[in-house]
Design a protein around this motif. Structure first.
Motif, PDB file in Angstrom:
ATOM      1  N   ASP A 100      56.931 -61.171 -25.762  1.00  0.00           N
ATOM      2  CA  ASP A 100      58.228 -62.108 -26.204  1.00  0.00           C
ATOM      3  C   ASP A 100      59.101 -62.476 -24.943  1.00  0.00           C
ATOM      4  N   THR A 102      58.884 -64.949 -21.266  1.00  0.00           N
ATOM      5  CA  THR A 102      58.205 -65.812 -20.452  1.00  0.00           C
ATOM      6  C   THR A 102      57.711 -65.341 -19.282  1.00  0.00           C
ATOM      7  N   VAL A 133      55.972 -61.423 -31.889  1.00  0.00           N
ATOM      8  CA  VAL A 133      56.014 -62.657 -31.706  1.00  0.00           C
ATOM      9  C   VAL A 133      54.693 -63.191 -32.876  1.00  0.00           C
ATOM     10  N   ARG A 137      52.248 -67.660 -30.297  1.00  0.00           N
ATOM     11  CA  ARG A 137      52.814 -67.329 -29.009  1.00  0.00           C
ATOM     12  C   ARG A 137      51.859 -66.309 -28.149  1.00  0.00           C
ATOM     13  N   GLU A 140      49.830 -68.592 -26.473  1.00  0.00           N
ATOM     14  CA  GLU A 140      50.417 -69.274 -25.141  1.00  0.00           C
ATOM     15  C   GLU A 140      50.529 -68.407 -24.190  1.00  0.00           C
ATOM     16  N   GLN A 141      50.778 -67.043 -24.387  1.00  0.00           N
ATOM     17  CA  GLN A 141      50.967 -66.125 -23.134  1.00  0.00           C
ATOM     18  C   GLN A 141      49.665 -65.924 -22.378  1.00  0.00           C
TER      19      GLN A 141
END
Length: 302
Positions: A100, A102, A133, A137, A140-141
Motif C-alpha cells: 500500500d 509507493t 490493496v 496494485r 504494479e508493486q
C-alpha cells in the motif's frame, strides 16, 4: 529422540525493510505465535528477536531486526549497526515492501545496502500487506520492486489473511543449508522471557500515545518471580522509562487511567506468553535523554 530426516534443512533468515513494513507481523505469522511486537509506530522493534519455525523438513530461525533508517541519535546508529551485522550472518534475507506504499527513496537506500551482501546471501523480495490493496496494485508493486534490485525470488504475501505465507516459508527454506535442527522441538523463540515481557509492556505503552513519544519509551523488567505462597501467580515488576518529565503525564494519563489501560492490555499478552496468572506492577521513571547517552543505553539493554 526422533531422528532427523534426510535432506533436513536448518538455518537463519531475517526480514529487512523500512520501519513499519510488516516485518514483525510476518515473523509472528510464520512462527504461528506472537514473538515480535507489532505497532503502527515506526521503529517499534529494538532487539533482534528470533522466531523459530518448525517444519517436518526444516527449521527456519527468523531474526526480526529493527527497520533500517537514517539515524538521528546514538540509539538509531546502534540499531542500524545491529541490522547490518545480522545481514552478514544469515543464510537468506527477506526484503519487505508494503503493497500500500509507493517504492521510495527509503527502499532504494536499503536495496543499495543489501546489494553489498547479495553476492553471498540470497535476497527474496516480499510484497507485504497485500490484503490492503486490489490485485492490480500488487502487480504494479511487483514490477516496481523488480527495478530496485536483482532478487532471488519475488513473492506477494499477507500475514493478516495468510495469503502465500506457506509459499514464502518454502522459498526461504529452499535457501537454507542441510543440517540438524538448531533448537529443541516446540521452542518458538530464544529470547529470555523477561525481554519478551518487557517488549509486550512497551507495545501496550506505545498504543495511542503522541507521535513524539515512541522512541522515548524503554521498558526494563526489574523482577519476575512466582509469588511465595502461590504457585498460580507470578509477580512482575517493571519500569517504563521516558526521556523528559513532561512525557510522564502522557504515559500515566489523568488519575493514572492510561497506565491502568497499559497494565490491563500487557497483562493479557504476558499471561498467554507465560501460561500463568500474573500480578503486574508498573512504574514510570525519567531517564534523561537516554537515547543519546551511552551509559544509559547500556543500562536499558542497548
Amino acid at each position: 529422540m526422533t531422528s532427523t530426516p534426510d535432506g533436513f534443512r536448518s538455518g537463519f533468515s531475517c526480514f529487512v525493510g523500512r520501519p513499519n513494513a510488516g516485518k514483525s507481523t510476518l515473523t509472528n505469522a510464520l512462527v504461528g505465535s506472537k514473538v515480535a511486537i507489532t505497532s503502527s509506530k515506526p521503529q517499534t522493534t529494538r532487539h533482534t528477536i528470533r522466531g523459530i519455525v518448525h517444519r517436518p523438513d526444516a527449521q527456519l530461525v527468523i531474526v526480526d531486526t529493527p527497520g533500517l533508517h537514517r539515524p538521528r541519535t546514538l540509539l538509531g546508529q546502534r540499531l542500524n549497526d545491529l541490522v547490518r551485522e545480522t545481514w552478514s550472518e544469515v543464510d537468506v534475507v527477506g526484503f519487505c515492501v508494503p503493497a500500500d506504499q509507493t517504492v521510495g527513496p527509503g527502499d532504494r537506500f536499503i536495496a543499495a545496502e543489501l546489494a553489498k551482501v547479495a553476492k553471498r546471501t540470497p535476497v527474496v523480495g516480499i510484497i507485504t500487506k497485500t490484503d490492503l490493496v486490489p490485485r492490480d496494485r500488487v502487480a504494479e508493486q511487483l514490477l516496481a520492486l523488480q527495478d530496485v534490485m536483482d532478487f532471488a525470488e519475488l513473492v506477494p504475501v499477507s500475514a493478516v489473511d495468510g495469503f502465500q505465507v506457506g509459499l514464502l516459508s518454502d522459498l526461504l527454506v529452499q535457501r537454507l543449508p542441510e543440517g540438524m535442527p538448531l533448537y529443541p522441538e516446540g521452542e518458538l523463540t530464544d529470547e529470555p522471557e523477561a525481554t519478551l515481557v518487557a517488549e509486550l509492556i512497551r507495545e501496550a505503552a506505545l498504543e495511542g500515545v503522541e507521535a513524539e513519544l515512541p522512541h522515548s519509551i524503554a521498558v526494563v523488567v526489574e523482577e519476575m518471580r512466582p509469588r511465595e505462597d502461590r504457585d498460580d501467580l507470578i509477580d512482575v515488576h517493571a519500569n517504563i522509562f521516558i526521556e523528559r518529565p513532561s512525557q510522564k503525564p502522557i504515559v500515566i494519563g489523568r488519575g493514572g487511567e492510561r497506565l491502568r489501560q497499559v497494565g490491563t492490555k500487557a497483562r493479557g499478552h504476558i499471561e498467554r506468553l507465560l501460561g500463568s496468572r500474573i500480578y503486574l506492577d508498573l512504574h514510570v521513571k525519567v531517564a534523561k535523554e537516554w537515547q543519546r547517552d551511552p551509559k544509559q543505553l547500556r543500562r536499558l539493554g542497548f
